[in-house]
Scaffold this motif. Structure first.
Motif, PDB file in Angstrom:
ATOM      1  N   LEU A 151      10.411  10.171  -6.123  1.00  0.00           N
ATOM      2  CA  LEU A 151      10.256   8.791  -6.474  1.00  0.00           C
ATOM      3  C   LEU A 151       9.782   8.732  -4.745  1.00  0.00           C
ATOM      4  O   LEU A 151      10.182   9.481  -3.543  1.00  0.00           O
ATOM      5  CB  LEU A 151      11.588   7.991  -6.136  1.00  0.00           C
ATOM      6  CG  LEU A 151      12.175   7.476  -7.992  1.00  0.00           C
ATOM      7  CD1 LEU A 151      13.432   6.385  -7.620  1.00  0.00           C
ATOM      8  CD2 LEU A 151      11.223   7.473  -8.684  1.00  0.00           C
ATOM      9  N   ASP A 152       8.707   8.119  -4.374  1.00  0.00           N
ATOM     10  CA  ASP A 152       7.986   8.287  -2.624  1.00  0.00           C
ATOM     11  C   ASP A 152       7.444   6.460  -2.796  1.00  0.00           C
ATOM     12  O   ASP A 152       7.073   5.269  -3.693  1.00  0.00           O
ATOM     13  CB  ASP A 152       6.886   9.002  -3.558  1.00  0.00           C
ATOM     14  CG  ASP A 152       7.202  10.854  -3.724  1.00  0.00           C
ATOM     15  OD1 ASP A 152       7.662  11.351  -2.562  1.00  0.00           O
ATOM     16  OD2 ASP A 152       7.057  10.824  -4.948  1.00  0.00           O
TER      17      ASP A 152
ATOM     18  N   LEU B  12      17.189   8.169 -15.948  1.00  0.00           N
ATOM     19  CA  LEU B  12      16.178   8.036 -15.560  1.00  0.00           C
ATOM     20  C   LEU B  12      16.436   6.674 -15.956  1.00  0.00           C
ATOM     21  O   LEU B  12      15.482   5.413 -15.166  1.00  0.00           O
ATOM     22  CB  LEU B  12      15.265   8.041 -17.212  1.00  0.00           C
ATOM     23  CG  LEU B  12      14.030   7.624 -17.721  1.00  0.00           C
ATOM     24  CD1 LEU B  12      12.771   7.558 -15.924  1.00  0.00           C
ATOM     25  CD2 LEU B  12      13.125   7.892 -18.830  1.00  0.00           C
ATOM     26  N   ALA B  13      17.401   6.250 -16.357  1.00  0.00           N
ATOM     27  CA  ALA B  13      17.924   4.184 -16.374  1.00  0.00           C
ATOM     28  C   ALA B  13      17.902   3.758 -14.680  1.00  0.00           C
ATOM     29  O   ALA B  13      17.452   2.642 -14.973  1.00  0.00           O
ATOM     30  CB  ALA B  13      18.760   3.591 -16.739  1.00  0.00           C
ATOM     31  N   SER B  14      19.140   5.293 -14.193  1.00  0.00           N
ATOM     32  CA  SER B  14      18.715   5.104 -12.938  1.00  0.00           C
ATOM     33  C   SER B  14      17.575   4.696 -11.935  1.00  0.00           C
ATOM     34  O   SER B  14      17.678   4.434 -10.895  1.00  0.00           O
ATOM     35  CB  SER B  14      19.765   5.952 -12.207  1.00  0.00           C
ATOM     36  OG  SER B  14      19.457   7.036 -11.777  1.00  0.00           O
ATOM     37  N   ALA B  15      16.165   5.045 -11.818  1.00  0.00           N
ATOM     38  CA  ALA B  15      15.047   5.584 -11.000  1.00  0.00           C
ATOM     39  C   ALA B  15      15.092   4.416 -10.481  1.00  0.00           C
ATOM     40  O   ALA B  15      14.134   3.741  -9.353  1.00  0.00           O
ATOM     41  CB  ALA B  15      13.861   5.674 -12.023  1.00  0.00           C
TER      42      ALA B  15
ATOM     43  N   VAL C 167      14.995  11.754  -5.715  1.00  0.00           N
ATOM     44  CA  VAL C 167      14.695  12.607  -6.607  1.00  0.00           C
ATOM     45  C   VAL C 167      15.333  11.498  -7.924  1.00  0.00           C
ATOM     46  O   VAL C 167      17.046  11.064  -7.814  1.00  0.00           O
ATOM     47  CB  VAL C 167      14.189  14.112  -6.927  1.00  0.00           C
ATOM     48  CG1 VAL C 167      13.748  14.862  -6.340  1.00  0.00           C
ATOM     49  CG2 VAL C 167      16.331  14.393  -6.779  1.00  0.00           C
ATOM     50  N   VAL C 168      14.964  11.896  -8.872  1.00  0.00           N
ATOM     51  CA  VAL C 168      15.841  11.458 -10.283  1.00  0.00           C
ATOM     52  C   VAL C 168      16.322  12.618 -11.283  1.00  0.00           C
ATOM     53  O   VAL C 168      15.489  13.054 -11.109  1.00  0.00           O
ATOM     54  CB  VAL C 168      15.560   9.870 -11.199  1.00  0.00           C
ATOM     55  CG1 VAL C 168      15.967  10.134 -12.094  1.00  0.00           C
ATOM     56  CG2 VAL C 168      15.025   9.332  -9.938  1.00  0.00           C
TER      57      VAL C 168
END
Length: 331
Positions: free
Chosen positions: A46-47, A307-310, A327-328
């Motif tokens: 994630l950026d 993934l759902a936490s992204a 990161v995830v």
């Protein structure tokens, strides 16, 4: 049929990003054809640049398409292959997006060695953020030993690498970060000479105290009032690399009052997108990998689970709630 999940952009934000701008979907795992590989992603990066891609309009890259997998870097394992360049079990880094499973023709994949470097590091210190730091420092700032370097967002994935690389060159390095905990990490763990907590107030005074000889080179991630304060401390012929403008990602105004100093101090100011300078990646990635493997380049991660936490992790990233590279971990 076996299934996997992905996250798509459901709608475009007009201000701050909200969870409802994303949608989690479940799909059947596809079959592959000749030349293709099937990858199970282990980590998603994630950026901050992703926020800009969510907007519609002219930019350095195409806008993220609605109802398509969100863009993002990944590291994963090849689980099926009809491409002679890749075998089942190979670990690969690519830009496969917010998805557990992806199909690729291999053209954007890079094999990575996870025996001496953790897989997630290829999304951080030995990946795009690390290369952003390496390029900005070496090709734009070009600091000499003894010069003073200032790095904003100093505890983040990019800034933390910039500062450590500058210290290896013999520079005095001053970071700017949000909060006492992050500043303590920047100094005590990363080895910066000083760190200014912009949330504590007195930014200008504290920056002046930490840079009594002025500032020779700047790595700018934030913009706005922080960049303005740094400009006021620059020396003649200073060099400034700009790779991010977090202060304005949601459309906020970010006026610069000290812009005249670009002329007065004959500053070189250059914005850059590291993906436009791929000719430097082989050299930079080798150097970064060697430093990480030798424990000469330290990195820290915030790891969201599943993934759902992204979406929530991404929203937190834009608010500075992460510590180090976000990161995830998938699956």
């Amino acid at each position: 049929m076996p299934t996997f999940q992905r996250i798509v952009l459901a709608s475009r934000p007009t201000g701050e990003v909200q969870p409802e701008h994303f949608r989690l979907e479940t799909l059947e795992i596809p079959s592959i054809t000749d030349g293709q590989v099937l990858i199970r992603n282990h980590y998603l990066s994630l950026d901050p640049y992703m926020r800009g891609r969510m907007n519609e309009g002219k930019s350095y890259a195409a806008a993220q398409a609605l109802n398509e997998t969100m863009v993002g870097g990944t590291v994963g394992e090849v689980i099926a292959s009809k491409n002679p360049r890749f075998a089942v079990g190979d670990m690969v880094e690519g830009r496969l997006g917010w998805t557990e499973i992806a199909v690729s023709d291999g053209s954007i994949l890079r094999k990575v060695d996870t025996t001496r470097i953790p897989a997630s590091a290829y999304l951080g210190a030995v990946g795009m953020p690390g290369m952003t730091a390496w390029y900005g420092l070496n090709q734009i700032m070009a600091p000499k030993a003894g010069e003073t370097v200032v790095v904003s967002a100093a505890s983040g994935a990019v800034g933390s690498v910039v500062g450590q690389l500058a210290k290896l060159k013999g520079c005095k390095v001053v970071g700017i970060a949000g909060g006492a905990e992050k500043c303590a990490y920047v100094v005590d763990t990363l080895g910066f000479d000083a760190c200014i907590d912009y949330k504590a107030g007195s930014l200008e005074a504290n920056l002046a105290a930490a840079t009594p000889d002025g500032i020779d080179a700047v790595f700018e991630n934030v913009g706005g009032a922080i960049f303005d304060a740094v400009l006021a401390r620059t020396n003649a012929f200073g060099r400034i690399a700009i790779c991010g403008w977090i202060a304005g990602y949601n459309g906020e105004a970010t006026p610069i009052n000290n812009f005249r100093l670009i002329l007065t101090n004959r500053l070189t100011v250059r914005g850059f997108i590291v993906s436009e300078h791929m000719e430097w990646w082989p050299q930079g990635l080798v150097e970064l990998a060697d430093l990480v493997a030798a424990d000469k380049l330290i990195f820290r991660e915030s790891v969201a689970q599943g993934l759902a936490s992204a979406p929530q992790a991404f929203i937190g990233l834009l608010k500075g709630q992460n510590f180090g590279k976000q990161v995830v971990k998938l699956g």
